[in-house]
Design an enzyme around this catalytic site. Structure first.
Site, short mmCIF file in Angstrom:
data_model
loop_
_atom_site.label_atom_id
_atom_site.label_comp_id
_atom_site.label_asym_id
_atom_site.label_seq_id
_atom_site.Cartn_x
_atom_site.Cartn_y
_atom_site.Cartn_z
N HIS A 222 -4.75 -3.54 -3.07
CA HIS A 222 -4.43 -2.86 -3.94
C HIS A 222 -4.15 -3.34 -5.42
O HIS A 222 -3.61 -2.92 -6.19
CB HIS A 222 -3.09 -2.11 -3.73
CG HIS A 222 -3.38 -1.28 -2.54
ND1 HIS A 222 -4.28 0.16 -2.42
CD2 HIS A 222 -3.37 -1.39 -0.87
CE1 HIS A 222 -4.10 0.68 -1.16
NE2 HIS A 222 -3.82 -0.34 -0.48
N LYS B 222 -11.47 0.31 -3.07
CA LYS B 222 -10.59 0.96 -3.88
C LYS B 222 -10.78 0.84 -5.22
O LYS B 222 -11.67 1.57 -5.78
CB LYS B 222 -9.08 0.39 -3.59
CG LYS B 222 -8.85 0.47 -1.94
CD LYS B 222 -7.47 0.10 -1.64
CE LYS B 222 -7.29 0.18 -0.16
NZ LYS B 222 -7.50 1.65 0.63
N SER C 287 0.72 -1.34 -0.12
CA SER C 287 0.09 0.14 0.13
C SER C 287 0.91 1.33 -0.03
O SER C 287 0.33 2.18 -0.44
CB SER C 287 -1.06 0.13 1.18
OG SER C 287 -0.22 -0.16 2.16
C1 LIG Z 1 -3.47 -2.83 2.22
C2 LIG Z 1 -4.98 -2.67 2.70
N1 LIG Z 1 -5.65 -3.48 3.28
C3 LIG Z 1 -7.02 -3.10 3.67
C4 LIG Z 1 -7.32 -1.83 3.65
C5 LIG Z 1 -8.59 -1.22 4.21
O1 LIG Z 1 -9.43 -0.96 3.48
P1 LIG Z 1 -11.04 -0.28 3.91
O2 LIG Z 1 -10.58 0.95 4.01
O3 LIG Z 1 -11.65 -0.59 2.69
O4 LIG Z 1 -11.24 -1.04 5.05
C6 LIG Z 1 -6.28 -0.77 3.24
C7 LIG Z 1 -6.62 0.58 3.19
O5 LIG Z 1 -6.13 1.52 2.90
C8 LIG Z 1 -5.04 -1.24 2.77
O6 LIG Z 1 -4.27 -0.29 2.33
#
Ligand SMILES: Cc1ncc(COP(=O)(O)O)c(C=O)c1O
Length: 249
Positions: free
Chosen positions: A63, A94, A35
């Site tokens: 991602h 996303k 991320s």
């Molecule tokens: C690698 C990763 N997993 C999960 C999430 C969480 O996603 P959400 O905001 O939809 O819960 C993020 C959020 O930025 C992320 O970067």
């Protein structure tokens, strides 16, 4: 207990797996595309290590879901390691542009989560209109073949434009493009100047990223046109020069 391996460092992971060889259960956890760096996990090697050490593998495709594969299946699918993934998770917030998340795995895993995961049990389920949005997004994203190609190509070009003027960034074709600014103040100044120039890109600072690697994190979209990205890269370079954030800092 949990042990943390260094970023994408398979030797370190192997060393830790060896050290904890006798542990009854082992779970290797990774993002598919990281991320904050936008680089890809070494999924083939992770799959090999999991088999070698009798571990389970959990991959977060937050991602990469929707972006990789003919239908946006994700990076595990593209690399052919999806059958090695025991806990496959991702978000619909996303590439899918909605809200909510998923976990997929064996029936035993899902039964276990349904009965044991407190965050699931003690929070309200997604409302029906959100589920409807997700179902529609899944259809739209699967059909976005051109958008996927355009975004990957634009991400490569955008990176090249930054690297050509001496910025440090990770190589790859993911739409997350970090630009290392160094210290926190420099990253914040950069982000503010970009905002004034009409470019929205937030400064990411420790502890989200390691100390000394504060960065601007650009997130590209299939909706960005080539002209917009070329223009943005030129402005970013100009602002970087003005602020003294350039090559290899
Ligand atoms: C690698 C990763 N997993 C999960 C999430 C969480 O996603 P959400 O905001 O939809 O819960 C993020 C959020 O930025 C992320 O970067």
């Amino acid at each position: 207990m949990h042990a943390r391996y260094r970023h994408n460092d398979m030797e370190h992971l192997r060393w830790l797996l060896e050290k904890h060889r006798s542990a009854r259960r082992k779970l290797i956890v990774t993002d598919a595309v990281f991320s904050m760096d936008g680089d890809a996990a070494r999924l083939l090697e992770l799959a090999e290590l999991k088999r070698e050490y009798g571990a389970m593998l959990m991959v977060d495709e937050a991602h990469s879901g929707g972006l990789y594969g003919s239908y946006g299946e994700g990076l595990c699918h593209v690399l052919g390691v999806h059958r090695d993934v025991d806990v496959h998770i991702g978000t619909f917030s996303k590439a899918f542009g909605v809200y909510g998340a998923y976990v997929s795995g064996s029936q035993t895993l899902i039964r276990w989560l349904t009965n044991k995961a407190r965050t699931l049990i003690y929070s309200t389920a997604l409302p029906p209109h959100v589920i409807a949005g997700i179902l529609r997004a899944l259809e739209l994203v699967q059909a976005e073949h051109e958008g996927r190609k355009r975004l990957a190509a634009a991400s490569v070009r955008f990176r090249s434009a930054l690297v050509n003027v001496g910025f440090r960034t990770e190589s790859g074709d993911s739409p997350i493009v970090p630009l290392i600014a160094g210290d926190n103040a420099a990253a914040l100044r950069f982000s503010e100047a970009l905002d004034v120039a009409g470019i929205a890109a937030v400064a990411i600072r420790p502890p989200t990223v390691p100390a000394g690697t504060a960065r601007i994190r650009f997130s590209l979209s299939a909706a960005h046109t080539d002209d917009e990205l070329t223009d943005a890269a030129a402005r970013i370079c100009e602002i970087g020069r003005t602020l003294g954030v350039t090559a290899g800092e």
